[in-house]
Design an enzyme around this catalytic site. Structure first.
Site, PDB file in Angstrom:
ATOM      1  N   SER A  12      18.223  74.986  99.508  1.00 59.78           N
ATOM      2  CA  SER A  12      17.945  76.395  99.240  1.00 59.78           C
ATOM      3  C   SER A  12      16.648  76.552  98.452  1.00 59.78           C
ATOM      4  O   SER A  12      16.004  77.601  98.515  1.00 59.78           O
ATOM      5  CB  SER A  12      19.094  77.031  98.452  1.00 59.78           C
ATOM      6  OG  SER A  12      20.271  77.061  99.202  1.00 59.78           O
ATOM      7  N   ASP A  39      15.296  82.422  96.102  1.00 61.29           N
ATOM      8  CA  ASP A  39      14.536  82.605  97.334  1.00 61.29           C
ATOM      9  C   ASP A  39      13.362  83.559  97.129  1.00 61.29           C
ATOM     10  O   ASP A  39      12.242  83.281  97.565  1.00 61.29           O
ATOM     11  CB  ASP A  39      15.453  83.139  98.442  1.00 61.29           C
ATOM     12  CG  ASP A  39      16.485  82.114  98.878  1.00 61.29           C
ATOM     13  OD1 ASP A  39      16.336  80.937  98.524  1.00 61.29           O
ATOM     14  OD2 ASP A  39      17.447  82.498  99.555  1.00 61.29           O
ATOM     15  N   GLU A  42      21.063  82.597  93.996  1.00 64.21           N
ATOM     16  CA  GLU A  42      20.487  82.226  95.295  1.00 64.21           C
ATOM     17  C   GLU A  42      19.403  83.213  95.711  1.00 64.21           C
ATOM     18  O   GLU A  42      18.304  82.815  96.118  1.00 64.21           O
ATOM     19  CB  GLU A  42      21.579  82.183  96.358  1.00 64.21           C
ATOM     20  CG  GLU A  42      21.086  81.787  97.737  1.00 64.21           C
ATOM     21  CD  GLU A  42      20.567  80.369  97.777  1.00 64.21           C
ATOM     22  OE1 GLU A  42      19.363  80.192  98.069  1.00 64.21           O
ATOM     23  OE2 GLU A  42      21.331  79.441  97.488  1.00 64.21           O
ATOM     24  N   ASP A  66       4.392  62.059 104.790  1.00 63.38           N
ATOM     25  CA  ASP A  66       5.519  61.315 105.353  1.00 63.38           C
ATOM     26  C   ASP A  66       6.367  60.713 104.229  1.00 63.38           C
ATOM     27  O   ASP A  66       5.853  60.044 103.337  1.00 63.38           O
ATOM     28  CB  ASP A  66       4.991  60.211 106.270  1.00 63.38           C
ATOM     29  CG  ASP A  66       6.063  59.629 107.169  1.00 63.38           C
ATOM     30  OD1 ASP A  66       7.200  60.161 107.166  1.00 63.38           O
ATOM     31  OD2 ASP A  66       5.771  58.656 107.881  1.00 63.38           O
ATOM     32  N   ILE A  67       7.670  60.968 104.279  1.00 68.13           N
ATOM     33  CA  ILE A  67       8.605  60.446 103.283  1.00 68.13           C
ATOM     34  C   ILE A  67       9.324  59.248 103.904  1.00 68.13           C
ATOM     35  O   ILE A  67       9.972  59.394 104.950  1.00 68.13           O
ATOM     36  CB  ILE A  67       9.616  61.517 102.840  1.00 68.13           C
ATOM     37  CG1 ILE A  67       8.894  62.812 102.445  1.00 68.13           C
ATOM     38  CG2 ILE A  67      10.486  61.002 101.704  1.00 68.13           C
ATOM     39  CD1 ILE A  67       7.886  62.659 101.324  1.00 68.13           C
TER      40      ILE A  67
END
EC number: 3.4.14.10
Length: 591
Positions: A500, A293, A289, A542-543
């Site tokens: 994440s 990041d 993780e 836009d989705i």
């Protein structure tokens, strides 16, 4: 490869201030106790094992109500709204502290109450502008008298773990309007011991991707989100902060290898490390993780300087639910206590963590959210991953004993003072089924998103009626790719999925926009949402297809405009660049 390390303990950010200096009111009846919170039975699988040993002490944290209840909220809206004359006039740490400080009468009243029970002012320290008190070394017998409580040792069934809690507590009637909450008291959270990740090869996870999928790398993302040609220039002023919890450490050697493979123009990537709450930061034990990041904020925004917050501990308050019976939540309060105590804070901070909103006691969640607001008033953009459970994991039952089923929002993504990032997949993009989204059960809908949310409800109709709170804060705000991310972990390739992945990508884009603002001598974007829900809303792709199933339902669907799956969609850097706010010039004085 170089990285730099600075250690910060939360205790160092707390200034000891004797409360005797506050005006002392006439003492009320301290025996007129009214219940603050109480369980009808011992929660969950806990059992009492009796009184603690004689001489046991406890440290109490007391949250006080601010003197000016709406001062912080009003100020955030002023400095964050591009249409307001005060836009970009961000506050200093000291100015924010004054905004949230309790009334001197409150301090004096609480000091008198503590002194009545034999607690010296030298055992009391203040933080967060004085609206949190930490009272150290309180004998349990005194705590029982102070709070009308009965502290006992409790053990979780099947374990040897014990905690000191009470099933109920009270406050004198005179204090109820002054004190928000006291901790630890009635919230039974079994600590979940973080497991360190053993160093060594973890194997290649190519099978995690379909043969039809293209692995996601910084090159693909920079092309997809139209930021390839932008070169940062304000590196002396701009910075990104990345939060790491649960023993997740960012690896410096892995970052160097990742950038060599996937951002070959990057030279000598590095980051500052700030150790908070004795996290035990060790780059020899990198976590997937933390590496994800750091590698993707660097991959998007290099050479912008980075800082990694390595944060120890677990959430200070916790309520178990059926999906999360033990405390695995992050210690947001301790982290923010340290960050807010710093004079200089990164302009962009990202965190890919969170938990079911109902596992955070409401008063605790509100207190943490207010601290994010304090950072927003100082010009900091806070981004959180929206979560990976669609509209909710598992049975989705409320944890108040009613067993009512409802969609499960994720905190801190539901906090109205942060920007929540959902997930997409494929090219052209559709909503990723894992993208958490929905509506808070704690926070009211902020004004900045009223039009967008009502527009979505017009398309939704009566679908899922009763499973969500239609009058509350909707999330996420925006989104980005969330599947098939390539990372380097222990010198090997792995693939990651989840919001994440999305959050650091958007954080990198925001940092580039801040870089441009600084290069033009303009204020940075700060708290993003008033801008996002205004002129910036047309700067996103836009989705309009896909959904986020969960709780035995199909979840919400992505639709034209804002939706609680992908927000406004994914960023287009160049279009956002054209929509950056320019502060309104101050009027010229006239004679």
């Amino acid at each position: 490869m170089h990285y730099f390390r600075l250690s910060v303990l939360c205790a160092l950010t707390v200034t000891t201030t004797p409360l005797d200096s506050a005006a002392t009111p006439f003492p009320p009846n301290w025996n007129d106790m009214h219940t603050k919170h109480r369980w009808n039975t011992i929660p969950g699988k806990w059992e009492s094992i009796g009184q603690p040993p004689v001489g046991t002490t406890i440290d109490l944290r007391i949250a006080l109500r601010p003197h000016r209840e709406h001062a912080l909220t009003d100020t955030i809206h002023e400095v964050s709204n591009p249409k307001h004359p005060k836009y970009g006039s961000y506050l200093s740490k000291e100015q924010v502290a004054k905004l949230v400080a309790p009334h001197p009468y409150t301090l004096g009243l609480v000091e008198t109450w503590l002194r009545h029970h034999g607690i010296s002012s030298f055992n009391v320290s203040t933080s967060h502008g004085g609206n949190w008190l930490t009272v150290t070394g309180v004998p349990v017998s005194t705590a029982n008298e102070l709070l009308g409580a009965s502290y006992q040792l409790y053990r979780y069934a099947g374990t040897n773990e014990t905690i000191l809690r009470t099933v109920g507590y009270a406050l004198p009637a005179a204090l109820h309007v002054h004190v928000q909450t006291v901790a630890p008291t009635t919230y039974f959270g079994l600590p979940l011991t973080p497991r360190k990740r053993a160093r060594g090869h973890r194997g290649r996870a190519a099978a995690a991707l379909s043969t039809r999928d293209v692995p996601v790398t910084p090159a693909l993302l920079r092309s997809l989100y139209n930021s390839v040609t932008y070169q940062p220039v304000a590196m002396q002023q701009n910075m990104i902060g990345v939060a790491g919890f649960h023993g997740e450490y960012a690896g410096d050697e892995d970052l160097e290898e990742f950038m060599r493979l996937f951002r070959s123009d990057a030279k000598d990537p590095n980051f500052l490390v700030i150790d908070i709450n004795n996290s035990g930061y060790n780059p020899q034990y990198p976590g997937s993780e933390a590496n994800l990041d750091m590698q993707y904020t660097q991959g998007m925004a290099w050479p912008t300087p980075h800082v990694f917050y390595s944060i120890g501990g677990l959430a200070e308050e916790f309520i178990p639910d059926s999906f999360q019976p033990v405390n695995g939540n992050e210690p947001f309060l301790g982290w923010l206590e340290a960050i807010i105590g710093l004079e200089d804070v990164p302009q962009t901070i990202v965190a890919s963590y969170g938990g079911d909103e109902q596992t955070f006691p409401p008063e605790y969640a509100k207190s943490v959210c207010e601290l994010f607001g304090q950072l927003g008033a100082r010009g900091v953009s806070i981004l959180f991953a929206s979560g990976d459970g669609g509209v909710g994991y598992g049975e989705c039952k409320k944890n108040d004993g009613s067993d009512v089923v409802e969609f499960q929002p994720i905190f801190p993504a539901t906090c109205p003072w942060v920007t929540s990032v959902g997930g997409t997949t494929k090219r052209p993009e559709v909503a990723a089924p894992l993208s958490s989204g929905g509506f808070s059960n704690v926070f009211k809908r902020p004004d900045y998103q009223t039009d967008a949310v009502l527009g979505f409800f017009q398309q939704l109709g009566n679908q899922h009626s009763g499973l969500y709170n239609a009058s509350s804060r909707g999330f996420p705000d925006v989104s980005a790719q969330a599947l098939g991310f390539v990372i380097i972990l222990n010198d090997d390739i792995e693939y990651m999925a989840g919001t994440s992945c999305s959050a650091p990508v958007v954080a990198g884009i925001i940092s580039l926009l801040n870089d441009y603002q600084l290069s033009q001598n303009r204020p940075v974007l700060g708290f993003l949402n008033p801008w996002l829900y205004g002129i910036a809303s047309q700067g996103f792709n836009d989705i309009t297809s896909g959904s986020n199933p969960g709780c035995g339902t199909d979840g919400f669907s992505a639709v034209p405009g804002w939706d609680p799956v992908t927000g406004f969609g994914t960023p287009d850097f160049q279009r956002l660049l054209e929509r950056l706010p320019i502060p309104i010039p101050a009027p010229t004085p006239t004679n």
